[in-house]
Design an enzyme around this catalytic site. Structure first.
Site, PDB file in Angstrom:
ATOM      1  N   CYS A 118      30.945  49.169  -9.651  1.00 15.01           N
ATOM      2  CA  CYS A 118      29.798  48.461 -10.544  1.00 15.01           C
ATOM      3  C   CYS A 118      29.255  47.119 -10.093  1.00 15.01           C
ATOM      4  O   CYS A 118      28.462  46.558 -10.651  1.00 15.01           O
ATOM      5  CB  CYS A 118      30.004  48.672 -11.994  1.00 15.01           C
ATOM      6  N   HIS A 261      26.751  43.981 -16.766  1.00 14.62           N
ATOM      7  CA  HIS A 261      26.777  45.515 -16.301  1.00 14.62           C
ATOM      8  C   HIS A 261      26.512  46.382 -17.720  1.00 14.62           C
ATOM      9  O   HIS A 261      27.327  46.020 -18.625  1.00 14.62           O
ATOM     10  CB  HIS A 261      28.089  45.754 -15.616  1.00 14.62           C
ATOM     11  N   ASN A 291      24.978  54.417 -17.386  1.00 19.51           N
ATOM     12  CA  ASN A 291      25.579  53.688 -16.554  1.00 19.51           C
ATOM     13  C   ASN A 291      25.284  54.051 -15.172  1.00 19.51           C
ATOM     14  O   ASN A 291      25.853  54.911 -14.625  1.00 19.51           O
ATOM     15  CB  ASN A 291      27.136  53.545 -16.607  1.00 19.51           C
TER      16      ASN A 291
HETATM   17  O1  UT7 Z   1      31.266  51.004 -15.319  1.00 20.19           O
HETATM   18  C1  UT7 Z   1      32.784  50.835 -15.417  1.00 20.19           C
HETATM   19  C2  UT7 Z   1      33.029  52.043 -15.942  1.00 20.19           C
HETATM   20  N1  UT7 Z   1      32.961  52.422 -17.563  1.00 20.19           N
HETATM   21  C3  UT7 Z   1      33.729  51.969 -18.287  1.00 20.19           C
HETATM   22  O2  UT7 Z   1      34.690  51.042 -18.042  1.00 20.19           O
HETATM   23  C4  UT7 Z   1      33.528  52.483 -19.706  1.00 20.19           C
HETATM   24  C5  UT7 Z   1      34.773  51.847 -20.669  1.00 20.19           C
HETATM   25  N2  UT7 Z   1      35.047  52.848 -21.629  1.00 20.19           N
HETATM   26  C6  UT7 Z   1      34.173  53.379 -22.498  1.00 20.19           C
HETATM   27  O3  UT7 Z   1      33.051  53.104 -22.431  1.00 20.19           O
HETATM   28  C7  UT7 Z   1      34.839  54.388 -23.909  1.00 20.19           C
HETATM   29  O4  UT7 Z   1      36.232  54.012 -23.747  1.00 20.19           O
HETATM   30  C8  UT7 Z   1      34.346  55.689 -23.605  1.00 20.19           C
HETATM   31  C9  UT7 Z   1      32.866  55.776 -24.011  1.00 20.19           C
HETATM   32  C10 UT7 Z   1      34.589  56.342 -22.381  1.00 20.19           C
HETATM   33  C11 UT7 Z   1      35.172  56.587 -24.671  1.00 20.19           C
HETATM   34  O5  UT7 Z   1      34.962  55.973 -25.991  1.00 20.19           O
HETATM   35  P1  UT7 Z   1      36.353  55.581 -26.915  1.00 20.19           P
HETATM   36  O6  UT7 Z   1      35.657  55.294 -28.243  1.00 20.19           O
HETATM   37  O7  UT7 Z   1      37.181  54.843 -26.159  1.00 20.19           O
HETATM   38  O8  UT7 Z   1      36.776  57.072 -27.173  1.00 20.19           O
HETATM   39  P2  UT7 Z   1      38.065  57.858 -26.795  1.00 20.19           P
HETATM   40  O9  UT7 Z   1      38.287  58.023 -25.308  1.00 20.19           O
HETATM   41  O10 UT7 Z   1      39.179  57.077 -27.576  1.00 20.19           O
HETATM   42  O11 UT7 Z   1      37.931  59.212 -27.490  1.00 20.19           O
HETATM   43  C12 UT7 Z   1      37.735  59.398 -28.925  1.00 20.19           C
HETATM   44  C13 UT7 Z   1      37.670  60.902 -29.174  1.00 20.19           C
HETATM   45  C14 UT7 Z   1      38.702  61.825 -28.256  1.00 20.19           C
HETATM   46  O12 UT7 Z   1      39.189  62.615 -29.245  1.00 20.19           O
HETATM   47  P3  UT7 Z   1      40.523  62.577 -30.183  1.00 20.19           P
HETATM   48  O13 UT7 Z   1      41.635  62.640 -29.099  1.00 20.19           O
HETATM   49  O14 UT7 Z   1      40.296  61.534 -30.809  1.00 20.19           O
HETATM   50  O15 UT7 Z   1      40.465  63.862 -30.835  1.00 20.19           O
HETATM   51  C15 UT7 Z   1      38.065  62.209 -27.150  1.00 20.19           C
HETATM   52  O16 UT7 Z   1      38.632  63.618 -26.660  1.00 20.19           O
HETATM   53  O17 UT7 Z   1      36.379  61.202 -28.729  1.00 20.19           O
HETATM   54  C16 UT7 Z   1      36.633  62.495 -27.677  1.00 20.19           C
HETATM   55  N3  UT7 Z   1      35.618  62.676 -26.854  1.00 20.19           N
HETATM   56  C17 UT7 Z   1      34.540  63.130 -26.817  1.00 20.19           C
HETATM   57  N4  UT7 Z   1      33.693  63.526 -28.021  1.00 20.19           N
HETATM   58  C18 UT7 Z   1      32.517  64.130 -28.020  1.00 20.19           C
HETATM   59  C19 UT7 Z   1      35.682  62.059 -25.504  1.00 20.19           C
HETATM   60  N5  UT7 Z   1      34.351  62.279 -24.870  1.00 20.19           N
HETATM   61  C20 UT7 Z   1      33.641  62.935 -26.013  1.00 20.19           C
HETATM   62  C21 UT7 Z   1      32.505  63.388 -25.844  1.00 20.19           C
HETATM   63  N6  UT7 Z   1      31.750  63.907 -26.765  1.00 20.19           N
HETATM   64  N7  UT7 Z   1      31.586  63.230 -24.865  1.00 20.19           N
END
Ligand code: UT7
Length: 334
Positions: A118, A261, A291
């Site tokens: 990125c 970004h 992204n």
């Molecule tokens: O460009 C550089 C690369 N990108 C980044 O650096 C992105 C950085 N990270 C993020 O943007 C966020 O961490 C995410 C958007 C990827 C994830 O958001 P989060 O608030 O950190 O969610 P999480 O990973 O803590 O997941 C929360 C819950 C989980 O369920 P449990 O374990 O709490 O039951 C996941 O399984 O959300 C669940 N989950 C989803 N639910 C519905 C993960 N993906 C999805 C989804 N739809 N697509």
């Protein structure tokens, strides 16, 4: 050694025709429009045709034509193509040379791909700045072009919802007009390889070529530890802003526009809060494109110019981070 001013002479962008909304994604993986929008700020993304005509170098061709027109330059005025992408058309030859041919450039200009995820566009921009500043080259074409839809696992809701395809470019060159104050004011590039496992794609390279087993297990795609990336991202982006400002007499209040970004709206907002920047000065288009890796910064910059937000003379900051972990920032007087 020369000390030329460096000016962004023109910009362009291209996004594929096909739009994939969050609602469309609900039919592909177990997710919801609500979850995606609340957690990321994304509503839709564009996806390249797999029939051809929208490969990363094609998108770059369309965007570059517009940028050259805006710059009032011909393809043969370009001395260097720097092509930021983690999804090049081919392993060999590099995408920069493919683009050189597609643009009809016959001057044998240098052509280099940059694999900085990125941060690829900012890496290219800052490297070109040094070369233009010192007189080594006159005009560079800086590209960020990605077809991430090819590299995500469409069965993995953790990653597939986050990415889109698209391209942004800038024509950057020597500014020889004494009365024109456009210049690059400060640059920063860095990397921290200790975070490499936060976002990687280890299968498919020299160490571990794709085998039947990988195809069966579907484990050869990009994989990301989202929470870890999130934490590093906000710290890094805020730190970058301070690093470039420190190189100048300027303060955060002097910055007219921050072009960060676009990985997650919450990363952008948290970074903004850490810095204490007015949210109205932050360019955001993640809702429309998700992204697009190396393409987010040049696309957001180009759109903001087109929308009449960013104007000549404004102080603009690019700020990026990505897999590697790579990072970089640029402060310009546009
Ligand atoms: O460009 C550089 C690369 N990108 C980044 O650096 C992105 C950085 N990270 C993020 O943007 C966020 O961490 C995410 C958007 C990827 C994830 O958001 P989060 O608030 O950190 O969610 P999480 O990973 O803590 O997941 C929360 C819950 C989980 O369920 P449990 O374990 O709490 O039951 C996941 O399984 O959300 C669940 N989950 C989803 N639910 C519905 C993960 N993906 C999805 C989804 N739809 N697509």
């Amino acid at each position: 050694m020369s000390n030329y001013k460096v000016k962004i002479k023109g910009t362009g962008m291209y996004v594929p025709k096909k739009v994939l909304t969050n609602v469309d994604l609900e039919k592909i993986v177990d997710t919801s429009d609500e979850w995606i929008f609340e957690r990321t700020g994304m509503r839709e993304r564009h996806i390249c045709s797999t029939e051809g005509g929208e490969w990363p170098t094609d998108m770059a061709l369309y965007a570059a034509k517009d940028a050259l027109k805006a710059a009032n330059l011909e393809p043969n005025d370009i001395d260097f193509i720097l092509f930021g992408s983690v999804t090049p058309d081919y392993k060999l030859p590099n995408s920069a040379t493919v683009l050189q041919t597609k643009l009809g450039i016959t001057n044998n200009c240098a052509a280099l791909d940059i694999s900085a995820a990125c941060s690829g566009f900012v890496y290219g921009f800052n490297m070109a700045t040094a070369m233009i500043r010192t007189g080594m080259i006159k005009n560079a074409l800086i590209v960020g072009s990605e077809m991430l839809s090819r590299e995500v696992n469409w069965e993995d809701r953790n990653t597939c919802i986050l990415f889109g395809d698209g391209c942004g470019v800038a024509v950057v060159g020597r500014n020889e007009d004494e009365n024109d104050q456009s210049d690059v004011l400060a640059t920063y590039l860095g990397a921290d390889g200790t975070g490499k496992e936060f976002f990687d794609q280890p299968i498919g390279g020299a160490v571990e070529p794709i085998t039947e087993e990988h195809l069966e297990k579907k484990n050869y795609f990009m994989q990301m530890k989202g929470r870890e990336m999130f934490k590093v991202a906000t710290r890094t982006l805020a730190g970058n802003a301070k690093r470039v400002l420190e190189q100048t007499e300027l303060k955060l209040e002097d910055v007219d526009w921050l072009v960060p970004h676009q990985a997650n709206i919450r990363i952008i907002e948290t970074t903004g809060k850490l810095l204490g920047i007015d949210p109205d000065k932050v360019i955001i288009n993640i809702d429309k494109y998700a992204n697009t890796s190396a393409a987010t910064v040049p696309m957001a910059f180009h759109e903001a110019i087109q929308e009449g937000k960013i104007k000549r003379g404004d102080i603009v900051m690019f700020d990026a981070f990505g897999a590697g972990l790579t990072t970089g920032a640029t402060l310009i007087k546009y």
